[in-house]
Design a protein around this motif. Structure first.
Motif, short mmCIF file in Angstrom:
data_model
loop_
_atom_site.label_atom_id
_atom_site.label_comp_id
_atom_site.label_asym_id
_atom_site.label_seq_id
_atom_site.Cartn_x
_atom_site.Cartn_y
_atom_site.Cartn_z
N ILE A 67 0.85 -1.21 0.00
CA ILE A 67 0.00 0.00 0.00
C ILE A 67 0.89 1.25 0.00
CG2 ILE A 67 -1.72 1.32 1.32
CD1 ILE A 67 -2.75 -1.38 2.44
N LEU A 68 1.94 1.21 0.82
CA LEU A 68 2.84 2.38 0.88
C LEU A 68 3.53 2.59 -0.47
CD1 LEU A 68 4.43 1.85 4.44
CD2 LEU A 68 2.95 3.75 3.75
N ARG A 69 3.98 1.48 -1.08
CA ARG A 69 4.66 1.60 -2.38
C ARG A 69 3.72 2.14 -3.45
NH1 ARG A 69 7.65 -3.09 -1.13
NH2 ARG A 69 6.00 -4.41 -1.94
N ASP A 70 2.51 1.56 -3.50
CA ASP A 70 1.56 1.93 -4.56
C ASP A 70 1.11 3.39 -4.48
OD1 ASP A 70 1.69 -0.64 -5.45
OD2 ASP A 70 -0.27 -1.27 -4.68
N ASN A 71 1.15 3.95 -3.29
CA ASN A 71 0.55 5.28 -3.12
C ASN A 71 1.54 6.34 -2.65
OD1 ASN A 71 -2.41 4.53 -3.52
ND2 ASN A 71 -1.71 3.03 -2.01
N ILE A 72 2.83 6.03 -2.83
CA ILE A 72 3.86 6.87 -2.22
C ILE A 72 3.81 8.33 -2.69
CG2 ILE A 72 5.72 6.25 -3.85
CD1 ILE A 72 6.10 6.69 -0.06
N ASN A 73 3.48 8.56 -3.95
CA ASN A 73 3.48 9.95 -4.43
C ASN A 73 2.36 10.76 -3.77
OD1 ASN A 73 5.74 9.70 -6.05
ND2 ASN A 73 4.52 8.83 -7.73
N GLU A 74 1.21 10.13 -3.67
CA GLU A 74 0.09 10.83 -3.04
C GLU A 74 0.37 11.05 -1.54
OE1 GLU A 74 -4.74 10.64 -2.59
OE2 GLU A 74 -3.69 8.89 -3.36
N ILE A 75 0.97 10.04 -0.91
CA ILE A 75 1.30 10.16 0.52
C ILE A 75 2.28 11.31 0.73
CG2 ILE A 75 2.48 9.00 2.45
CD1 ILE A 75 1.29 6.33 1.38
N ALA A 76 3.32 11.33 -0.11
CA ALA A 76 4.34 12.39 0.02
C ALA A 76 3.71 13.75 -0.23
CB ALA A 76 5.48 12.12 -0.96
N GLY A 77 2.80 13.82 -1.19
CA GLY A 77 2.13 15.09 -1.50
C GLY A 77 1.33 15.58 -0.31
N LEU A 78 0.66 14.67 0.39
CA LEU A 78 -0.17 15.09 1.54
C LEU A 78 0.70 15.51 2.73
CD1 LEU A 78 -3.10 12.50 1.46
CD2 LEU A 78 -3.25 14.97 1.15
N ILE A 79 1.83 14.85 2.89
CA ILE A 79 2.73 15.24 4.00
C ILE A 79 3.34 16.60 3.69
CG2 ILE A 79 4.88 14.66 5.21
CD1 ILE A 79 4.11 11.69 4.89
N GLY A 80 3.74 16.79 2.44
CA GLY A 80 4.27 18.09 2.01
C GLY A 80 5.72 18.31 2.37
N SER A 81 6.21 19.48 1.99
CA SER A 81 7.64 19.78 2.19
C SER A 81 7.88 20.37 3.58
CB SER A 81 8.12 20.75 1.12
OG SER A 81 7.33 21.91 1.23
N GLN A 82 9.15 20.45 3.93
CA GLN A 82 9.61 21.09 5.18
C GLN A 82 8.92 20.52 6.42
OE1 GLN A 82 9.83 25.35 4.05
NE2 GLN A 82 10.20 25.58 6.26
N CYS A 83 8.72 19.20 6.38
CA CYS A 83 8.02 18.57 7.50
C CYS A 83 9.02 17.92 8.45
CB CYS A 83 7.03 17.56 6.91
SG CYS A 83 6.95 16.03 7.76
N ARG A 84 8.65 17.89 9.72
CA ARG A 84 9.44 17.14 10.72
C ARG A 84 8.72 15.80 10.88
NH1 ARG A 84 9.90 19.10 16.99
NH2 ARG A 84 7.69 19.38 16.61
N LEU A 85 9.38 14.72 10.46
CA LEU A 85 8.75 13.40 10.50
C LEU A 85 9.19 12.67 11.77
CD1 LEU A 85 6.95 11.49 8.68
CD2 LEU A 85 9.10 10.38 8.06
N VAL A 86 8.22 12.23 12.55
CA VAL A 86 8.52 11.55 13.82
C VAL A 86 7.99 10.14 13.75
CG1 VAL A 86 8.24 11.70 16.33
CG2 VAL A 86 8.03 13.76 14.95
N GLU A 87 8.88 9.16 13.91
CA GLU A 87 8.41 7.78 13.84
C GLU A 87 8.39 7.15 15.23
OE1 GLU A 87 10.37 5.21 11.05
OE2 GLU A 87 9.01 3.56 11.52
N PHE A 88 7.23 6.65 15.61
CA PHE A 88 7.07 6.03 16.94
C PHE A 88 7.36 4.53 16.85
CE2 PHE A 88 5.41 9.47 19.54
CZ PHE A 88 5.10 10.40 18.56
N GLY A 89 8.39 4.06 17.57
CA GLY A 89 8.77 2.64 17.50
C GLY A 89 9.46 2.35 16.19
N SER A 90 10.52 3.11 15.89
CA SER A 90 11.13 3.08 14.56
C SER A 90 11.89 1.79 14.26
CB SER A 90 12.06 4.27 14.41
OG SER A 90 12.98 4.29 15.47
N GLY A 91 12.40 1.07 15.27
CA GLY A 91 13.19 -0.14 15.03
C GLY A 91 14.31 0.14 14.06
N SER A 92 14.33 -0.60 12.94
CA SER A 92 15.42 -0.37 11.98
C SER A 92 14.98 0.60 10.86
CB SER A 92 15.87 -1.70 11.38
OG SER A 92 14.74 -2.41 10.93
N SER A 93 13.87 1.29 11.05
CA SER A 93 13.36 2.33 10.11
C SER A 93 13.19 1.79 8.69
CB SER A 93 14.29 3.55 10.09
OG SER A 93 14.38 4.15 11.34
#
Ligand code: AVI
Length: 347
Positions: A67-93
């Motif tokens: 799902i992430l692969r298929d929709n990555i462009n739309e996902i990135a577009g919604l997150i937008g630029s200059q964002c601070r991305l915080v991952e909860f429970g990142s493990g090996s990211s």
């Protein structure tokens, strides 16, 4: 060049051994015995969990990745630029790499994980792969984060990433508390990209947690081995059996360790007696309908922006946005009754 400095909120935390001891004694003293699922994930348990993710029967990981692969462009577009991305429970990211590749111009990436060494190792590796990205790892229990480290470049917004359907391992009331905290940490215009496992027939769910190779059984029994090793308990591993039924009323998989005979286990100079057939619950994994999870998100201070799912509706990746008003300040929209008493239908 990127300096991966480890920010630690662990200084005042009691040592993990003491935490495990206290929580194990408390859980085994209850009429319905429990051991908290976070203690399944020591080094050996984390390796076994990675093996589970590769199993044919365990659909969530590969479905979410697709799902992430298929929709990555739309996902990135919604997150937008200059964002601070915080991952909860990142493990090996692992899942984040793909996202980071499609999010140029970010203000920074904050991976949060309880395991300092793994966090540092993956932060150093990521820093090599993304030399222009500021990475600020935070060593913490992701359920207890009260502040997110600043980045040098002021972010336009903060977006949290919580993949893997780990939200399902919280009971719904705890899930709301956890997501409210995320809404508070992300603040105005903040977002949450989250993986959610959907409700589905028992014949798909139960094999995913009772695999033929017995990896999940080994993972589950590992918590007893860990209690023996780290706490000096004397669990006889051959006298407990893994079982993971789907409780349809509660909408969750329940991982149990079932005592095969009447027996007494010693831990911390205390005796814990088991009848034959009595079990320890080690994990709940809640499954959600789409309206049920959207209702839960609304109660947590988020509103739905977009849902992506596979064509069999096995799994959803949702993008949620922090609502302007305070969580719980107004009644949520009619139609989603999410009062805990109504759990079976609501979630
Ligand atoms: C980590 N978590 C989302 C997994 C799940 O599916 O609930 C843990 C797991 N337990 C057994 N198999 C997988």
């Amino acid at each position: 060049m990127n300096d991966a400095i480890l920010f630690s909120s662990s200084i005042d935390r009691p040592s993990l051994r003491d935490g495990f001891l206290g929580e194990a004694v408390a859980g085994l003293s209850r009429p319905a015995k429990t051991l908290p699922c976070k203690f399944l994930y020591d080094e050996e348990g984390s390796k076994l969990f990675n093996e589970i993710c590769e199993l044919e029967e365990y659909y969530p990981t590969r479905t979410e990745n697709q799902i992430l692969r298929d929709n990555i462009n739309e996902i990135a577009g919604l997150i937008g630029s200059q964002c601070r991305l915080v991952e909860f429970g990142s493990g090996s990211s692992t899942k984040t790499r793909h996202l980071l590749t499609h999010l140029p111009g970010m203000s920074g990436y904050i991976p949060i994980d309880i395991s300092g060494p793994q966090l540092l190792e993956s932060a150093v590796q990521l820093a090599g792969e993304f030399p222009n990205l500021e990475i600020k790892p935070l060593e913490a229990d992701y359920g207890e984060v009260s502040e997110i480290p600043d980045t040098k470049q002021k972010p336009r917004r903060t977006v949290a990433f919580f993949p893997g359907s780990t939200i399902g391992n919280f009971d719904p009331v705890a899930a709301i508390a956890f997501m409210r905290n995320i809404a508070m940490l992300c603040g105005r215009d903040g977002g949450l990209l989250i993986g959610v496992d959907r409700k589905k027939p028992r014949w798909i769910l139960e094999p995913a947690y009772n695999d033929r190779k017995g990896v999940t059984a080994k993972f589950n029994l590992g918590i007893l081995a860990r209690a023996n090793r780290e706490l000096g308990a004397d669990f006889d591993l051959s006298a407990f059996r893994h079982r993971a039924p789907y409780n349809e009323t509660q909408g969750r998989i329940e991982m149990h360790l079932v005592s095969q005979r009447a027996q007494i286990v010693h831990l911390d100079s205390q005796e814990f007696s088991f009848e034959e057939g009595e079990y320890i619950t080690t994990e709940h994994s809640y499954k959600y309908t789409l309206p049920g999870f959207v209702g839960l998100a609304l109660r947590s201070g988020f509103e739905l922006v977009r849902n992506w799912e596979d064509r069999n509706h096995l799994f959803s990746v949702l993008f949620l946005r922090v609502r302007d008003r305070k969580p719980g300040a107004k009644r949520i929209s009619a139609g989603f009754d999410v009062t805990p008493g109504n759990a079976s239908e609501a979630w």
